[in-house]
Scaffold this motif. Structure first.
Motif, PDB file in Angstrom:
ATOM      1  N   GLY A 142      -1.615  -6.389  -5.931  1.00  0.00           N
ATOM      2  CA  GLY A 142      -1.715  -6.701  -7.145  1.00  0.00           C
ATOM      3  C   GLY A 142      -1.164  -5.453  -7.850  1.00  0.00           C
ATOM      4  N   ASP A 143      -1.939  -4.817  -8.875  1.00  0.00           N
ATOM      5  CA  ASP A 143      -1.685  -3.328  -9.362  1.00  0.00           C
ATOM      6  C   ASP A 143      -2.525  -2.364  -8.815  1.00  0.00           C
ATOM      7  OD1 ASP A 143      -4.246  -4.169 -10.242  1.00  0.00           O
ATOM      8  OD2 ASP A 143      -3.730  -3.565 -12.409  1.00  0.00           O
ATOM      9  N   MET A 144      -3.021  -2.667  -7.415  1.00  0.00           N
ATOM     10  CA  MET A 144      -3.677  -1.521  -6.777  1.00  0.00           C
ATOM     11  C   MET A 144      -2.860  -1.035  -5.770  1.00  0.00           C
ATOM     12  SD  MET A 144      -6.436  -1.106  -3.894  1.00  0.00           S
ATOM     13  CE  MET A 144      -5.535  -1.762  -2.847  1.00  0.00           C
ATOM     14  N   TRP A 145      -2.801   0.295  -5.479  1.00  0.00           N
ATOM     15  CA  TRP A 145      -2.055   1.035  -4.570  1.00  0.00           C
ATOM     16  C   TRP A 145      -2.825   1.861  -3.925  1.00  0.00           C
ATOM     17  CZ3 TRP A 145       3.948   1.408  -4.558  1.00  0.00           C
ATOM     18  CH2 TRP A 145       4.547   0.752  -5.440  1.00  0.00           C
ATOM     19  N   SER A 146      -2.654   2.127  -2.790  1.00  0.00           N
ATOM     20  CA  SER A 146      -3.188   3.075  -1.829  1.00  0.00           C
ATOM     21  C   SER A 146      -2.307   3.471  -0.817  1.00  0.00           C
ATOM     22  CB  SER A 146      -4.425   2.599  -1.106  1.00  0.00           C
ATOM     23  OG  SER A 146      -4.197   1.798  -0.368  1.00  0.00           O
ATOM     24  N   GLY A 147      -2.688   4.702  -0.473  1.00  0.00           N
ATOM     25  CA  GLY A 147      -1.723   5.560   0.846  1.00  0.00           C
ATOM     26  C   GLY A 147      -2.684   5.721   1.861  1.00  0.00           C
ATOM     27  N   GLY A 148      -2.097   5.713   3.058  1.00  0.00           N
ATOM     28  CA  GLY A 148      -2.654   6.361   4.217  1.00  0.00           C
ATOM     29  C   GLY A 148      -4.027   5.054   4.727  1.00  0.00           C
ATOM     30  N   TYR A 149      -4.853   5.454   5.539  1.00  0.00           N
ATOM     31  CA  TYR A 149      -6.089   4.801   5.919  1.00  0.00           C
ATOM     32  C   TYR A 149      -7.039   5.178   4.890  1.00  0.00           C
ATOM     33  CZ  TYR A 149      -9.492   2.188   8.522  1.00  0.00           C
ATOM     34  OH  TYR A 149     -10.425   1.394   8.857  1.00  0.00           O
ATOM     35  N   GLU A 202     -10.208  -8.393  -0.633  1.00  0.00           N
ATOM     36  CA  GLU A 202     -10.712  -9.112  -1.646  1.00  0.00           C
ATOM     37  C   GLU A 202      -9.616  -9.799  -2.758  1.00  0.00           C
ATOM     38  OE1 GLU A 202     -13.731  -7.483  -3.917  1.00  0.00           O
ATOM     39  OE2 GLU A 202     -14.907  -6.976  -2.290  1.00  0.00           O
ATOM     40  N   TRP A 203      -8.516  -8.956  -3.047  1.00  0.00           N
ATOM     41  CA  TRP A 203      -7.734  -9.372  -3.911  1.00  0.00           C
ATOM     42  C   TRP A 203      -6.755 -10.451  -3.098  1.00  0.00           C
ATOM     43  CZ3 TRP A 203      -2.257  -9.694  -3.407  1.00  0.00           C
ATOM     44  CH2 TRP A 203      -1.686 -10.203  -4.581  1.00  0.00           C
ATOM     45  N   GLY A 204      -6.540 -10.355  -1.877  1.00  0.00           N
ATOM     46  CA  GLY A 204      -5.850 -11.445  -0.886  1.00  0.00           C
ATOM     47  C   GLY A 204      -6.431 -12.624  -0.992  1.00  0.00           C
ATOM     48  N   GLU A 205      -7.780 -12.690  -0.749  1.00  0.00           N
ATOM     49  CA  GLU A 205      -8.601 -13.678  -0.814  1.00  0.00           C
ATOM     50  C   GLU A 205      -8.669 -14.730  -2.270  1.00  0.00           C
ATOM     51  OE1 GLU A 205     -12.566 -12.514   0.738  1.00  0.00           O
ATOM     52  OE2 GLU A 205     -11.731 -12.129   2.710  1.00  0.00           O
ATOM     53  N   TRP A 206      -8.702 -13.755  -3.189  1.00  0.00           N
ATOM     54  CA  TRP A 206      -9.191 -14.346  -4.406  1.00  0.00           C
ATOM     55  C   TRP A 206      -7.952 -14.371  -5.362  1.00  0.00           C
ATOM     56  CZ3 TRP A 206     -13.122 -17.213  -3.652  1.00  0.00           C
ATOM     57  CH2 TRP A 206     -14.020 -16.939  -2.710  1.00  0.00           C
ATOM     58  N   GLY A 207      -7.178 -13.472  -5.315  1.00  0.00           N
ATOM     59  CA  GLY A 207      -5.983 -13.249  -6.021  1.00  0.00           C
ATOM     60  C   GLY A 207      -6.331 -12.421  -7.531  1.00  0.00           C
ATOM     61  N   PHE A 208      -7.279 -11.524  -7.325  1.00  0.00           N
ATOM     62  CA  PHE A 208      -7.496 -10.631  -8.509  1.00  0.00           C
ATOM     63  C   PHE A 208      -8.394  -9.563  -8.133  1.00  0.00           C
ATOM     64  CE2 PHE A 208     -10.869 -14.026  -8.296  1.00  0.00           C
ATOM     65  CZ  PHE A 208     -11.971 -13.443  -8.390  1.00  0.00           C
ATOM     66  N   GLY A 254       3.101 -18.669  -3.469  1.00  0.00           N
ATOM     67  CA  GLY A 254       2.052 -18.527  -4.221  1.00  0.00           C
ATOM     68  C   GLY A 254       0.978 -18.149  -3.705  1.00  0.00           C
ATOM     69  N   THR A 255       0.741 -17.675  -2.320  1.00  0.00           N
ATOM     70  CA  THR A 255      -0.218 -17.275  -1.774  1.00  0.00           C
ATOM     71  C   THR A 255      -0.420 -15.933  -2.031  1.00  0.00           C
ATOM     72  OG1 THR A 255      -0.054 -18.658   0.198  1.00  0.00           O
ATOM     73  CG2 THR A 255      -1.212 -16.605   0.390  1.00  0.00           C
ATOM     74  N   PRO A 256      -1.652 -15.226  -2.523  1.00  0.00           N
ATOM     75  CA  PRO A 256      -1.750 -13.643  -2.838  1.00  0.00           C
ATOM     76  C   PRO A 256      -1.532 -12.962  -1.516  1.00  0.00           C
ATOM     77  CG  PRO A 256      -3.436 -14.930  -3.633  1.00  0.00           C
ATOM     78  CD  PRO A 256      -2.813 -15.999  -2.887  1.00  0.00           C
TER      79      PRO A 256
END
Length: 120
Positions: free
Chosen positions: A97-104, A114-120, A39-41
């Motif tokens: 979530g639905d955000m993907w990134s590659g590299g640094y 932010e998504w990990g903290e708030w789940g959105f 349940g944790t983002p």
């Protein structure tokens, strides 16, 4: 004329973890680390061993106090295929979530935090 795409760092094979046998580097093997509570983002970070960008991303997430899970990219060919479809060619592949990134990519990492903290 047949053009072959240049290989990327995502195409290299991974060594096996010396502790548990997963195809991953010894010090960061997800088989050696517990999963976060249900349940944790969680920001998913698909990494490669000896990857400077991967280390920089995980350091930034850790310093920010984000909940993240590291997984070996070689063990998840479906993630590698999706990353390539999205035009991502460098490790790590970060999924929040639905955000993907590659590299640094600092801006993308901040959004993942932010998504990990708030789940959105």
């Amino acid at each position: 004329m047949n053009i072959t795409p240049a290989p990327t760092d995502l195409d290299q094979p991974l060594p096996k973890c010396r502790q548990c046998g997963h195809a991953y580097e010894e010090s960061r093997c997800p088989g050696c680390y517990p999963e976060p509570e249900e349940g944790t983002p969680t920001v998913l970070v698909y990494t490669r061993p000896d990857c400077v960008q991967c280390s920089a991303v995980t350091r930034r997430l850790t310093r920010a106090g984000a909940t993240w899970t590291e997984r070996p990219l070689a063990d998840h060919p479906e993630v590698l295929a999706e990353a390539r479809e999205r035009g991502l060619t460098a490790a790590p592949v970060v999924v929040a979530g639905d955000m993907w990134s590659g590299g640094y990519a600092p801006d993308a990492i901040d959004r993942a935090i932010e998504w990990g903290e708030w789940g959105f």
